[in-house]
Design an enzyme around this catalytic site. Structure first.
Site, PDB file in Angstrom:
ATOM      1  N   ASP A 163      -2.463  25.526 -32.811  1.00 50.27           N
ATOM      2  CA  ASP A 163      -3.166  26.541 -33.610  1.00 50.27           C
ATOM      3  C   ASP A 163      -2.428  27.864 -33.541  1.00 50.27           C
ATOM      4  O   ASP A 163      -2.319  28.574 -34.542  1.00 50.27           O
ATOM      5  CB  ASP A 163      -4.610  26.731 -33.134  1.00 50.27           C
ATOM      6  N   ARG A 170       0.260  30.925 -40.985  1.00 48.91           N
ATOM      7  CA  ARG A 170      -0.698  31.099 -42.090  1.00 48.91           C
ATOM      8  C   ARG A 170      -0.853  32.571 -42.443  1.00 48.91           C
ATOM      9  O   ARG A 170      -0.966  32.937 -43.613  1.00 48.91           O
ATOM     10  CB  ARG A 170      -2.063  30.514 -41.695  1.00 48.91           C
ATOM     11  N   SER A 185      -8.714  25.355 -37.180  1.00 49.34           N
ATOM     12  CA  SER A 185      -8.244  26.440 -36.322  1.00 49.34           C
ATOM     13  C   SER A 185      -9.360  26.879 -35.368  1.00 49.34           C
ATOM     14  O   SER A 185      -9.173  26.967 -34.143  1.00 49.34           O
ATOM     15  CB  SER A 185      -7.792  27.611 -37.208  1.00 49.34           C
ATOM     16  N   LYS A 189      -9.846  25.491 -31.025  1.00 52.19           N
ATOM     17  CA  LYS A 189      -9.859  26.432 -29.897  1.00 52.19           C
ATOM     18  C   LYS A 189     -11.160  26.322 -29.123  1.00 52.19           C
ATOM     19  O   LYS A 189     -11.171  26.376 -27.894  1.00 52.19           O
ATOM     20  CB  LYS A 189      -9.709  27.872 -30.412  1.00 52.19           C
TER      21      LYS A 189
HETATM   22  N1  URA Z   1     -10.514  32.553 -37.073  1.00 54.88           N
HETATM   23  C1  URA Z   1      -9.692  31.615 -36.550  1.00 54.88           C
HETATM   24  O1  URA Z   1      -9.629  31.446 -35.346  1.00 54.88           O
HETATM   25  N2  URA Z   1      -8.975  30.882 -37.380  1.00 54.88           N
HETATM   26  C2  URA Z   1      -9.016  31.025 -38.722  1.00 54.88           C
HETATM   27  O2  URA Z   1      -8.342  30.317 -39.409  1.00 54.88           O
HETATM   28  C3  URA Z   1      -9.869  32.019 -39.266  1.00 54.88           C
HETATM   29  C4  URA Z   1     -10.600  32.778 -38.407  1.00 54.88           C
END
Ligand code: URA
Length: 443
Positions: A163, A170, A185, A189
């Site tokens: 990520d 991104r 994403s 996490k």
């Molecule tokens: N927060 C994140 O952790 N990832 C994203 O893609 C958008 C917001």
């Protein structure tokens, strides 16, 4: 398997297998798939989307790309509760919610992010406090969690490293606003960080990555479904992000507003959102029998100063100057302040949150390149929000800038963000929906 086949398959609208997704995520993580191929694949996903199954496979592969934390050895028997926002403008919710929930007795060990595109990041905001650091060792993280019940740290290099790589790509390739990429994403996490229960704040509107209620609901349902598949409890709130949240946009300004909110003196929309998110966290962790009693606990922790004391303890434990919590005027301040006057009498009907976010980035409050340094002092302080009646010449907002030229440019762009009309306008609701059941359907 090879990366080019996987990119072209997705480019042509194909569906990737679990093995192909795992291969790609492994390659991104170990560097055998270079940035340019990863970026091409992200753009293919952006245009062609992913099925529910592909999104779940991507999330689990990203969560498994590094270390998977368990905090249960540090806090035996505790329910580990976490929150995450999908990103917005003026979104300093974690700064107030973390201390409140910890003050109510639930440990909060949170990994937070930096700004992404026009949306700010919790870590960037807290770094406005002099000396405060988000870079903690695993031992420090666990000791602090045990001692004060509250940690806010940067994502460690080894937590969902796929990520970390894809997030940074991104941000600079125009591929942030993709439902499957955001879902994977965020949830990768949260799963890797070991939360048992998660409250998601899914933003909806111009200042977020999901502009319509339907898109925000689809994202929320997908994330709730992924969480449940992984054995976690998840509640998602869909919240308003047409106009900025609260009055402050910009790192130090937002820290000040979070402190005011812990005194019970935050702007109405932000105070309400903070209390709702904190209440949902108590509820989902089983620390309250219903939302009404969770909200009573939340408000009591603000009223008797326990929540503010937790913020002080968090700042001190992470090397920051805790006196700035009691004297927020000692936070960095910008040398130039320029008031933007209302051009006519009327009611505020709209404040384009995305423009306010982009103006703040342009002032130096966010990044245009990965290596950019942030100016913590700059930003925009709103004076009038949607629904407010203004007279010509009264302040709409104040720009906080590093110099006169930047302030003038920002003021010009901000004027275009406001819609003022004769007819009265209503302040919009902050919480738009609450989702606890998974949903299905293509993203
Ligand atoms: N927060 C994140 O952790 N990832 C994203 O893609 C958008 C917001």
């Amino acid at each position: 398997m090879n990366p080019v086949d996987i990119i072209t398959q997705k480019r042509d609208g194909g569906v990737l297998s679990r093995q192909e997704i795992e291969f790609f995520v492994r390659g991104v993580t170990d560097g055998t798939i270079p940035d340019y191929q990863a970026a091409a694949w992200l753009m293919a996903v952006y245009f062609c989307g992913m099925s529910d199954q592909e999104t779940t496979d991507l999330t689990l592969a990203m969560a498994a790309s590094g270390e998977q934390l368990s905090l249960h050895d540090t806090l035996p028997g505790a329910v580990i509760v976490d929150k995450h926002s999908s990103g917005g403008v003026g979104d300093k919710t974690t700064l107030a919610v973390g201390p409140i929930v910890a003050a109510c007795g639930l440990p909060v060990g949170k990994m937070s992010g930096r700004g992404l595109s026009f949306s700010g990041g919790t870590i960037d905001k807290l770094e406005s406090i002099s000396g405060w650091t988000a870079e903690l060792t695993d031992a420090h993280f666990r000791r602090q969690l045990g001692e004060i019940g509250l940690v806010i740290a940067a994502q460690t290099a080894n937590l969902a490293p796929a990520d970390k790589i894809l997030y940074a790509l991104r941000d600079v390739t125009g591929t942030v606003p993709s439902l499957p990429l955001i879902a994977a994403s965020i949830m990768s996490k949260k799963l890797a960080a070991g939360a048992d229960a998660i409250v998601l704040d899914v933003k909806c509107g111009r200042g977020s990555f999901m502009e319509t209620l339907a898109a925000a609901q689809a994202l929320a349902r997908r994330m709730v479904a992924i969480g449940q598949l992984a054995g976690r409890r998840v509640t998602a709130l869909i919240t308003q992000m047409e106009q900025p949240l609260g009055l402050a946009v910009g790192n130090a300004l937002e820290v000040q507003e979070a402190i005011a909110t812990l005194h019970g003196q935050g702007p109405a929309d932000f105070q309400e959102l903070v209390e709702q998110v904190a209440g949902e966290m108590l509820l989902i962790a089983g620390a309250a029998p219903d939302l009404a009693s969770a909200l009573r606990q939340v408000r009591a922790s603000i009223a008797d100063g326990r929540a503010l004391a937790k913020l002080r303890a968090l700042v001190a434990a992470q090397g920051g100057d805790a006196t700035q919590v009691d004297h927020p005027e000692r936070l960095p301040t910008a040398p130039v302040r320029r008031v933007l006057p209302a051009p006519a009498d009327g009611f505020v009907h709209a404040i384009d949150a995305r423009t306010v976010g982009l103006v703040t980035v342009g002032l130096g409050g966010g990044r245009l390149r990965k290596e950019d340094r942030i100016d913590p002092a700059v930003g925009v302080l709103l004076a009038a929000k949607i629904g407010v009646r203004v007279k010509a010449g009264e302040a709409l907002c104040t720009v906080h800038a590093a110099n006169e030229a930047a302030a003038a440019q920002a003021a010009e762009r901000l004027l275009a963000a406001y819609v003022i009309a004769d007819a009265p306008a209503l302040a919009p609701a902050i919480v738009l929906d609450r989702i606890t059941e998974p949903g299905h359907g293509p993203l």
